[in-house]
Design a protein around this motif. Structure first.
Motif, PDB file in Angstrom:
ATOM      1  N   ARG A 193       3.407  13.097  -8.652  1.00  0.00           N
ATOM      2  CA  ARG A 193       3.225  14.341  -8.661  1.00  0.00           C
ATOM      3  C   ARG A 193       3.565  15.022  -8.699  1.00  0.00           C
ATOM      4  O   ARG A 193       3.464  16.875  -8.770  1.00  0.00           O
ATOM      5  N   TRP A 194       5.061  15.408  -7.888  1.00  0.00           N
ATOM      6  CA  TRP A 194       6.095  15.533  -8.027  1.00  0.00           C
ATOM      7  C   TRP A 194       6.406  16.630  -8.992  1.00  0.00           C
ATOM      8  O   TRP A 194       6.718  17.758  -9.117  1.00  0.00           O
ATOM      9  N   ASN A 195       6.779  15.528  -9.526  1.00  0.00           N
ATOM     10  CA  ASN A 195       7.161  15.797 -11.471  1.00  0.00           C
ATOM     11  C   ASN A 195       6.252  16.122 -11.869  1.00  0.00           C
ATOM     12  O   ASN A 195       6.907  17.140 -12.783  1.00  0.00           O
ATOM     13  N   ARG A 196       5.102  15.756 -12.256  1.00  0.00           N
ATOM     14  CA  ARG A 196       4.263  16.225 -12.971  1.00  0.00           C
ATOM     15  C   ARG A 196       4.451  18.035 -12.537  1.00  0.00           C
ATOM     16  O   ARG A 196       3.892  19.169 -12.926  1.00  0.00           O
ATOM     17  N   ILE A 238       0.619  -1.336   0.346  1.00  0.00           N
ATOM     18  CA  ILE A 238       0.148   0.270  -0.141  1.00  0.00           C
ATOM     19  C   ILE A 238       0.767   0.991  -0.005  1.00  0.00           C
ATOM     20  O   ILE A 238       0.507   2.234  -0.943  1.00  0.00           O
ATOM     21  N   GLY A 239       1.595   1.607   1.127  1.00  0.00           N
ATOM     22  CA  GLY A 239       3.066   2.672   0.680  1.00  0.00           C
ATOM     23  C   GLY A 239       3.550   2.518  -0.795  1.00  0.00           C
ATOM     24  O   GLY A 239       3.756   3.960  -1.190  1.00  0.00           O
ATOM     25  N   ALA A 285       5.004   6.745  -5.126  1.00  0.00           N
ATOM     26  CA  ALA A 285       4.351   5.924  -6.610  1.00  0.00           C
ATOM     27  C   ALA A 285       4.152   7.198  -6.930  1.00  0.00           C
ATOM     28  O   ALA A 285       4.760   8.536  -7.574  1.00  0.00           O
ATOM     29  N   LEU A 286       2.909   7.570  -6.171  1.00  0.00           N
ATOM     30  CA  LEU A 286       2.309   8.949  -6.445  1.00  0.00           C
ATOM     31  C   LEU A 286       2.316   9.742  -5.929  1.00  0.00           C
ATOM     32  O   LEU A 286       2.618  11.388  -7.339  1.00  0.00           O
TER      33      LEU A 286
END
Length: 78
Positions: free
Chosen positions: A71-74, A60-61, A66-67
């Motif tokens: 999100r940081w890159n996007r 789960i972690g 990964a999200l």
């Protein structure tokens, strides 16, 4: 005891003078950041982070990690 004219006499019992240079240039700081972990650019997924997250959170972690990285890159257009 005689000393040469260009030398200071040694004083016994006194600690040496230590000078710390706290000033640094922006270029020196930027070059130190680019070469290490704090590089300016795309964040990558870490194998070891995924491994330990899998071991301790049953996978789960990994999804949240990964999200977070995606999100940081996007957000930075990378």
């Amino acid at each position: 005891m005689t000393t040469a004219p260009d030398q200071q006499p040694v004083q016994v019992g006194q600690p040496p003078t230590i000078i710390i240079n706290n000033s640094s240039s922006a270029a020196a700081s930027a070059s130190a950041v680019v070469g290490g972990y704090g590089r300016l650019g795309r964040r990558r997924q870490s194998f070891w982070a995924h491994f330990w997250l899998f071991m301790f959170t049953a996978g789960i972690g990994n999804v949240f990690y990964a999200l977070h990285v995606s999100r940081w890159n996007r957000a930075r257009g990378l």
